[in-house]
Design a protein around this motif. Structure first.
Motif, PDB file in Angstrom:
ATOM      1  N   GLU A  18      -3.529 -15.837 -27.611  1.00 14.53           N
ATOM      2  CA  GLU A  18      -2.343 -16.133 -26.800  1.00 14.53           C
ATOM      3  C   GLU A  18      -2.727 -16.354 -25.338  1.00 14.53           C
ATOM      4  O   GLU A  18      -2.221 -17.265 -24.693  1.00 14.53           O
ATOM      5  CB  GLU A  18      -1.332 -14.985 -26.899  1.00 14.53           C
ATOM      6  CG  GLU A  18      -0.562 -14.968 -28.190  1.00 14.53           C
ATOM      7  CD  GLU A  18       0.506 -16.037 -28.212  1.00 14.53           C
ATOM      8  OE1 GLU A  18       1.342 -16.083 -27.292  1.00 14.53           O
ATOM      9  OE2 GLU A  18       0.501 -16.826 -29.157  1.00 14.53           O
ATOM     10  N   GLU A  22      -2.151 -19.739 -23.087  1.00 21.28           N
ATOM     11  CA  GLU A  22      -1.420 -19.709 -21.817  1.00 21.28           C
ATOM     12  C   GLU A  22      -2.267 -20.262 -20.679  1.00 21.28           C
ATOM     13  O   GLU A  22      -1.775 -21.003 -19.828  1.00 21.28           O
ATOM     14  CB  GLU A  22      -0.961 -18.287 -21.519  1.00 21.28           C
ATOM     15  CG  GLU A  22       0.147 -17.823 -22.434  1.00 21.28           C
ATOM     16  CD  GLU A  22       0.522 -16.367 -22.215  1.00 21.28           C
ATOM     17  OE1 GLU A  22       0.190 -15.809 -21.146  1.00 21.28           O
ATOM     18  OE2 GLU A  22       1.136 -15.791 -23.117  1.00 21.28           O
ATOM     19  N   ARG A  46      -0.135 -21.735 -31.262  1.00 16.13           N
ATOM     20  CA  ARG A  46       0.847 -20.658 -31.215  1.00 16.13           C
ATOM     21  C   ARG A  46       1.596 -20.538 -32.530  1.00 16.13           C
ATOM     22  O   ARG A  46       2.753 -20.928 -32.619  1.00 16.13           O
ATOM     23  CB  ARG A  46       1.846 -20.921 -30.103  1.00 16.13           C
ATOM     24  CG  ARG A  46       1.272 -20.751 -28.752  1.00 16.13           C
ATOM     25  CD  ARG A  46       2.420 -20.568 -27.777  1.00 16.13           C
ATOM     26  NE  ARG A  46       2.140 -21.349 -26.602  1.00 16.13           N
ATOM     27  CZ  ARG A  46       2.969 -22.183 -26.043  1.00 16.13           C
ATOM     28  NH1 ARG A  46       4.144 -22.388 -26.537  1.00 16.13           N
ATOM     29  NH2 ARG A  46       2.631 -22.849 -24.971  1.00 16.13           N
TER      30      ARG A  46
END
Length: 57
Positions: A18, A22, A46
């Protein structure tokens, strides 16, 4: 096929994945890429958001 919740089975690996997604999105925004292109590229990265946010999932 059995569904595996990677966030529960391997939480550290999931958090790292994750964080990478990001950071890649932030770098892409900084480079001036269009938000729709960033989202298209990030969708496969994701899995937990795929049903809600990605057109192909």
């Amino acid at each position: 096929m059995t569904h595996v919740n990677i966030g529960k089975v391997h939480p550290d690996a999931y958090r790292a994945m994750e964080a990478l997604a990001e950071q890649a999105a932030a770098d892409a925004r900084e480079a001036g890429l269009a938000p729709t292109l960033i989202e298209l590229v990030n969708c496969p990265a994701r899995p937990r958001h795929r049903r809600r946010r990605c057109a192909h999932g």
